[in-house]
Design a protein around this motif. Structure first.
Motif: not given
Length: 423
Positions: A25-29
């Motif tokens: 998902g968005v921001g997982a990194h």
């Protein structure tokens, strides 16, 4: 209906293989540094291909170091990772006294990292000794986090990795290993990291996804726990691939392809692959061309080859791809699946055949470079080369899962079509 004995004895017992922990998902990194620290990493080998100039590597490196974890960057991994990429990475890991690996990129980075872990865990044994099924004898590998920047291979969630043996360049060999010990400890898929993936690579990788979900759906294994994932991934890929390719900052499409590639890999993880991958592996063994592009060219040919063995399943695939099959016979619907795959291929600008590929076909093309230098700027489409590719396919570990029985002679017309003909 009579039961054919070969359907019983080919795969009497089927294995379900585990999946690693994942953050999607968005921001997982943004969690990469915290996760590395939580896994006990203090000095990591960050393995990647040519991503250093994209800004992604510097960003991730900063997030990791912010948590007090040292980073050693190894950015020498090539597409279709080679045996020497793996051995070199393992040597750097040992020399730099690392205690964990983070791979960033697509399947090449992840597969090379899996291979390096095998070499490290087995006291420097040559990676080419691990071809096939469950060759690891030491079950304790270095910790591994895989961060994907493409929606393609799904290597971050599968028990497979693919390496090219370059020890005999007169007979190059691309092989597959399947081993539960190579599973990563954490997969990170963030659609924001896909934004910088070039248009043509997005298309190529998307066809890798379509291969990953369609092959287990028609596989000889016919593994029930994989079929649901396979079907849903077909739907997602067909819905989002064009948009993700031509609107790279479309978050819905990038997220859709993120899920498609992840789910498709979970389908083939236990459900098997087939001749699309066998042909792709063979061709890149000889020419070092992009795996996803190879799959794109191979896919409609292999689907057509397999139709007689799986008409009903290909009819299902047509419906999953959005084709209205309500007034078609099963055979007509199956044919329509092939036609839809060809339509997607043309929409995405995929070359008509392998013979059209050359060193200028796409950005970062490695044909005729490195150990492949001198093999020519284009493709040898001779009958001798067609037979050599067909023979390589027979030895591929993906071939036994193909629904239609294969011989070199039966595959040669299909391979010839993929080499020189158009739809």
């Amino acid at each position: 209906m009579a039961i054919e004995m070969n359907q019983i004895w080919d795969f009497p017992i089927k294995e379900f293989h585990p999946f690693p922990k994942a953050k999607l998902g968005v921001g997982a990194h943004d969690m990469i540094g915290v996760e590395a620290k939580d896994l006990g990493m203090t000095r990591v080998l960050l393995m990647t291909t040519g991503l250093r100039g994209s800004g992604i590597i510097d960003e991730l490196k900063g997030k990791i170091e912010y948590q007090g974890v040292d980073v050693v960057v190894f950015d020498k991994v090539e597409s279709n990772p080679k045996d020497y990429n793996v051995m070199d990475a393992a040597a750097v890991y040992q020399t730099e006294k690392c205690d964990g690996i983070i791979s960033v990129g697509g399947g090449s980075s992840h597969d090379a990292a899996k291979g390096a872990r095998m070499v490290i865990a087995h006291d420097g044994r040559n990676i080419n000794e691990f071809e096939g099924f469950s060759k690891a004898t030491n079950k304790e590998n270095p910790k591994h986090i895989a961060v994907s920047t493409t929606a393609g291979t799904g290597s971050e969630t599968s028990w497979a990795y693919v390496i090219t043996d370059t020890s005999d360049m007169e007979n190059p060999h691309k092989w597959v290993a399947f081993d539960d010990t190579c599973l990563v400890d954490l997969a990170i898929d963030d659609p924001l990291l896909y934004y910088s993936c070039p248009e043509h690579f997005t298309a190529f990788c998307g066809f890798d996804v379509l291969a990953h979900c369609s092959e287990p759906y028609v596989s000889r294994l016919d593994f029930a726990p994989s079929l649901g994932n396979a079907k849903y991934a077909i739907e997602l890929t067909t819905k989002y691939l064009r948009t993700a390719t031509y609107e790279p900052h479309n978050l819905e499409a990038r997220t859709g392809m993120m899920h498609a590639q992840y789910i498709a890999a979970q389908a083939f993880n236990s459900g098997g692959l087939g001749l699309i991958h066998s042909l792709s592996h063979a061709f890149s063994a000889f020419y070092d061309s992009h795996h996803g592009l190879n799959n794109a060219i191979a896919l409609p040919r292999v689907w057509e080859y397999n139709l007689p063995a799986r008409y009903e399943r290909f009819a299902d695939i047509a419906s999953l791809m959005g084709v209205d099959t309500s007034r078609m016979t099963v055979v007509q619907a199956a044919d329509a699946a092939v036609e839809e795959a060809i339509r997607i291929s043309k929409d995405l600008g995929i070359p008509d055949n392998f013979g059209q590929l050359n060193v200028n076909s796409y950005e970062k093309n490695r044909m005729n470079t490195g150990k492949y230098e001198g093999r020519g700027h284009g493709v040898d489409t001779s009958e001798e080369q067609i037979r050599a590719i067909s023979e390589h396919m027979m030895d591929d570990w993906c071939t036994p899962g193909n629904p239609r029985t294969c011989t070199v002679e039966s595959m040669i017309p299909m391979v010839r079509h993929a080499m020189v003909e158009t739809y």
